[in-house]
Design a protein around this motif. Structure first.
Motif, short mmCIF file in Angstrom:
data_model
loop_
_atom_site.label_atom_id
_atom_site.label_comp_id
_atom_site.label_asym_id
_atom_site.label_seq_id
_atom_site.Cartn_x
_atom_site.Cartn_y
_atom_site.Cartn_z
N ILE A 23 -10.34 6.92 -22.19
CA ILE A 23 -9.65 7.66 -20.98
C ILE A 23 -10.57 9.09 -20.66
N VAL A 24 -10.84 8.98 -19.13
CA VAL A 24 -11.84 10.17 -19.23
C VAL A 24 -11.34 10.59 -18.53
N ASP A 25 -12.00 11.84 -18.15
CA ASP A 25 -11.12 12.61 -17.30
C ASP A 25 -12.51 12.56 -16.06
N SER B 99 -20.25 10.70 -11.55
CA SER B 99 -20.98 10.45 -10.21
C SER B 99 -20.66 9.70 -8.91
N LEU B 100 -20.61 9.36 -7.50
CA LEU B 100 -19.22 8.87 -6.64
C LEU B 100 -20.87 8.40 -6.01
N ALA B 101 -20.60 7.61 -5.37
CA ALA B 101 -21.36 6.67 -4.74
C ALA B 101 -20.55 6.52 -3.18
N PRO B 102 -21.66 6.59 -1.96
CA PRO B 102 -20.38 7.01 -1.05
C PRO B 102 -19.33 5.83 -0.53
N HIS B 103 -18.12 5.51 0.04
CA HIS B 103 -16.69 5.10 0.30
C HIS B 103 -17.33 4.35 1.14
N GLU B 104 -16.91 2.87 0.05
CA GLU B 104 -17.61 0.91 0.53
C GLU B 104 -17.44 1.99 1.97
N ASP B 105 -17.88 0.69 3.51
CA ASP B 105 -16.67 0.62 4.04
C ASP B 105 -16.49 -0.73 4.28
N LYS B 106 -15.03 -0.79 3.93
CA LYS B 106 -14.57 -2.37 3.86
C LYS B 106 -14.12 -3.04 5.57
N MET B 107 -13.61 -4.39 4.77
CA MET B 107 -13.07 -4.98 6.07
C MET B 107 -11.83 -4.63 6.47
N GLY B 108 -11.09 -4.22 5.51
CA GLY B 108 -9.16 -4.00 5.53
C GLY B 108 -9.38 -3.02 4.07
N MET B 109 -8.26 -2.59 4.54
CA MET B 109 -7.21 -1.63 2.86
C MET B 109 -8.40 -0.29 3.08
N ARG B 110 -8.49 -0.59 4.74
CA ARG B 110 -10.26 1.00 4.77
C ARG B 110 -9.05 2.07 4.11
N SER B 111 -7.75 2.44 4.07
CA SER B 111 -8.04 4.19 3.57
C SER B 111 -7.49 4.32 2.32
N SER B 112 -7.51 3.00 1.43
CA SER B 112 -8.04 2.71 0.42
C SER B 112 -9.02 3.61 -0.36
N ASP B 113 -9.86 4.54 -1.33
CA ASP B 113 -10.56 4.67 -1.10
C ASP B 113 -11.74 4.20 -2.37
N THR B 114 -12.49 3.37 -2.35
CA THR B 114 -13.58 2.03 -3.29
C THR B 114 -15.01 2.93 -3.35
N HIS B 115 -14.49 2.67 -4.12
CA HIS B 115 -16.37 3.16 -4.16
C HIS B 115 -17.58 2.92 -5.89
N SER B 116 -18.98 3.15 -5.94
CA SER B 116 -19.49 2.66 -7.59
C SER B 116 -19.00 4.04 -7.72
N VAL B 117 -18.85 3.92 -8.82
CA VAL B 117 -19.23 5.11 -9.77
C VAL B 117 -20.49 5.60 -11.05
N MET B 118 -21.18 6.35 -10.95
CA MET B 118 -22.20 6.26 -11.51
C MET B 118 -21.88 6.85 -13.43
N PHE B 119 -22.35 7.04 -14.34
CA PHE B 119 -22.22 7.40 -15.56
C PHE B 119 -23.64 7.80 -16.17
N SER B 120 -23.44 9.39 -16.47
CA SER B 120 -24.96 9.96 -17.29
C SER B 120 -24.27 10.13 -18.12
N ASP B 121 -24.58 10.40 -19.70
CA ASP B 121 -25.20 10.87 -20.82
C ASP B 121 -23.57 11.72 -21.08
N VAL B 122 -22.27 10.75 -19.92
CA VAL B 122 -21.16 11.31 -20.05
C VAL B 122 -20.34 11.42 -21.36
N LYS B 123 -19.53 12.79 -21.95
CA LYS B 123 -18.99 13.07 -23.41
C LYS B 123 -17.68 12.53 -23.18
N VAL B 124 -17.76 11.95 -24.08
CA VAL B 124 -15.54 11.53 -24.24
C VAL B 124 -16.20 11.64 -25.08
N PRO B 125 -14.52 11.91 -25.56
CA PRO B 125 -14.50 12.45 -27.41
C PRO B 125 -13.71 11.34 -27.98
#
Lengths: 380, 249
Positions: free
Chosen positions: A185-187, A194-220
């Protein structure tokens, strides 16, 4: 057998229907066009209690059953399945996962705010090279004693932007392969995400879809769900329930297209009579109706099995496969019933067709469902 | 202060209306029942008033005269936010019958503000509210489109021909409400639906009352006439059709 809904289930379905017909449909075309997150509706649906509706009341949820949840998603999806999928991921993957497998401390910290919708959840499993094959996770969660250090990229993440709480599936012990996977579980506001830009999808366009990048993210360490190495099993369990949500969504998309096609066939005339008086259209509607009802029965049964504490994994895969494929067929035929008008955005059916396509892909493609189903059938 | 909202249990507004028993009875088979839309708006306004009253309004109750079948409608009102519900156990016969049952209950259990929808969407009698105030010997205001509170004073707006009228009154009174009383009915929340399970729904026996009217028969309106399209260029054909076929000119 009893096919009747309880009074409460009917009331919940009506509440969802009223909201969808009064509010969602008003701006759905504009949101689809602009690919805008439905913040206004998220806020209203939080207030109505649809976020966390299945979480037990002791944690601040609505304590509703899966069937009520399915009926709600079906009603929302008739008009706006993009908003429905925000709810689906939040409820069936994230809230359910924390409630079912979380520790008391995790529930205090995360489930309470998920149950009220104060915080929204996202489920981060897919990767650029691990979509259908979830056993090969490249995102790592290095064990650093009191914490995990996450590095890697997750793809196709629904709610990536609108969520506050992530469940991230990572490889913590690569040598153990899928037995070395954990769910954390990560806050979202943890440094290094960091988030890549919103994917420009064919449908379900108002649901946001992204790639999410993790760089040395500390999680207890205490944010790990279940015992060490439970992550892969956890993800599969969560998806079993998630598929019921997507089946309900596909069902709603199909029902929305069906209702519109019936209505249109009663208004539009060709060759001197209403188009439903032409057998070509009447038979089309009959075929659509049969598929819709079969999808509905599979989906409701999967929900019923879950509500009754019975095994539902195979049935949810069947429901998801059949409802998604049927939604694709029914929406395509609905566009055909509308003819040229169906190809125009104003009449909604082309949007439903675009939305239906995604239900065959996410939370396990139709092909993956067939693997799940055939394995279950061939077991023993 | 306590507010009572009178609730009629009516067929959903999209119901296909049919009759039985030689067209003397409404065929209730397969009908979806709802809260009468005006009553639902009245309840919504009552809840808004309670929420804005800083505790001055302590309770909103709903009441219905009907059989056990009407309880889902009352529970929906509880889910929307009413605090408790009363069902007078009787099949409603006519407006006088209903008003008498309500009046008997209210004589023993007085309320400060009693709200009735201007009519019920099934029989459209527009009678119960007026009869109720007469039977209770209380003032009533009809066609109320707004209710606001200013301390002890209640300010009511009525839509009248060509304008609106503002009235001030004190409790107790009966208000017969119409369009404008609330913007749109409230959708019950999951919490509301969950709470409705536990809220009190009291069933009271009916008192002996005779209906003053009975239904001799019902008749459906004639089906809509077919629409004939005339080309905009062809004014002569339009005139001829209006003259010879429709016989309106």
């Amino acid at each position: 057998m009893n096919f009747e809904f309880t009074e409460e289930q009917q009331m919940i379905r009506q509440a969802a229907r009223d909201y969808a017909e009064r509010e969602l449909v008003k701006d759905v075309l504009e949101r689809d066009e602009k690919a805008e997150i439905p913040w206004k509706h998220i806020k209203a649906l939080k207030e109505l209690g649809f976020f966390g509706m299945m979480v037990a009341p002791e944690w601040g949820g609505g304590g509703m059953d899966t069937l009520s949840y399915v009926l709600s998603l079906e009603e929302f999806s008739k008009h706006d399945s993009a908003t429905a999928v925000i709810l689906s991921v939040h409820n069936s993957l994230v809230s359910w996962g924390v409630e079912k497998y979380g520790t008391q401390e995790q529930k205090e910290k995360y489930l309470r705010v998920l149950a009220t919708g104060e915080k929204i959840g996202a489920f981060l499993l897919s990767e650029p090279e691990a979509g259908s094959d979830a056993t090969h996770q490249r995102t790592t969660g290095e064990d650093k004693g009191d914490h995990f250090l996450i590095n890697g990229t997750k793809n196709w993440i629904t709610n990536a932007e609108c969520a506050d709480i992530y469940i991230v599936v990572v490889q913590t012990h690569p040598e153990k392969k899928h037995h070395g996977i954990n769910a954390l579980i990560v806050d979202k506001n943890t440094p290094g995400i960091s988030l890549a830009p919103h994917e420009d999808k064919m449908g379900m366009r108002s649901s946001d879809t992204h790639s999410v990048m993790f760089s040395d993210v500390k999680v207890p360490k205490e944010n790990r769900i279940g015992d060490d190495g439970f992550g892969f099993k956890f993800a599969m369990k969560a998806l079993e329930g998630g598929r019921i949500g997507i089946a309900a969504q596909a069902l709603g998309i199909a029902a929305g297209a069906m209702e519109r096609a019936i209505q249109y066939s009663k208004e539009r005339k060709a060759f001197g009579k209403f188009i439903h008086d032409h057998q070509a259209i009447a038979f089309k509607l009959a075929d659509m109706g049969v598929k819709l009802e079969a999808a509905r029965n599979l989906t409701y049964k999967a929900a019923w099995l879950k509500d009754n504490g019975l095994s539902y994994g195979t049935m949810s895969a069947m429901a998801k496969l059949f409802a998604a494929d049927s939604a694709m067929e029914i929406t395509t035929e609905a566009v055909q019933v509308y003819g040229g008008y169906g190809y125009v955005k104003e009449y909604h059916v082309e949007r439903l067709m675009r939305e239906a396509k995604l239900t065959q892909i996410y939370e396990g493609t139709s092909e993956i469902q067939k693997i799940v189903i055939s394995r279950a059938l061939l077991k023993d | 202060m306590k507010i009572l909202v009178c609730i009629s249990n009516v067929p959903d507004t999209t119901t296909k209306i049919r009759f039985t028993d030689n067209d003397t009875k409404f065929d209730a088979a397969g009908v979806q029942w709802i809260i009468n839309p005006w009553d639902e708006l009245a309840l919504t306004r009552a809840l808004e008033l309670k929420e804005g009253s800083g505790g001055a309004i302590e309770k909103i109750s709903v009441i219905n005269v009907g059989s056990k079948d009407t309880e889902p409608t009352l529970r929906k009102a509880l889910a929307i936010g009413a605090d408790d519900a009363i069902r007078i156990d009787a099949e409603p016969q006519d407006a006088y019958f209903v008003a008498s049952q309500l009046a008997e209950y209210l004589k023993a259990n007085p309320f400060d503000i009693m709200l009735c929808g201007i009519d019920s969407s099934d029989y459209n009698g527009s009678l119960v509210g007026g009869m109720l105030s007469e039977l209770l010997d209380l003032p009533s205001v009809s066609s109320v489109s707004k209710i606001n509170m200013d301390g002890e004073n209640i300010i009511l707006n009525r839509e009248i021909d060509g304008g609106s009228e503002t009235l001030e009154t004190t409790v107790p009174f009966v208000a017969i409400v119409q369009k404008g009383i609330a913007l749109e009915p409230r959708i019950p929340s999951m919490r509301g639906i969950m709470m409705a399970r536990k809220k009190p729904l009291e069933v009271k026996p009916a008192v002996e009352t005779e209906a003053l009217t009975e239904f001799a028969g019902f008749e459906l309106p004639p089906p809509k006439a077919k629409c004939k399209m005339v080309d905009a260029e062809n004014v002569n054909e339009l005139v001829e059709l209006l003259h010879n076929e429709a016989k309106v000119i």
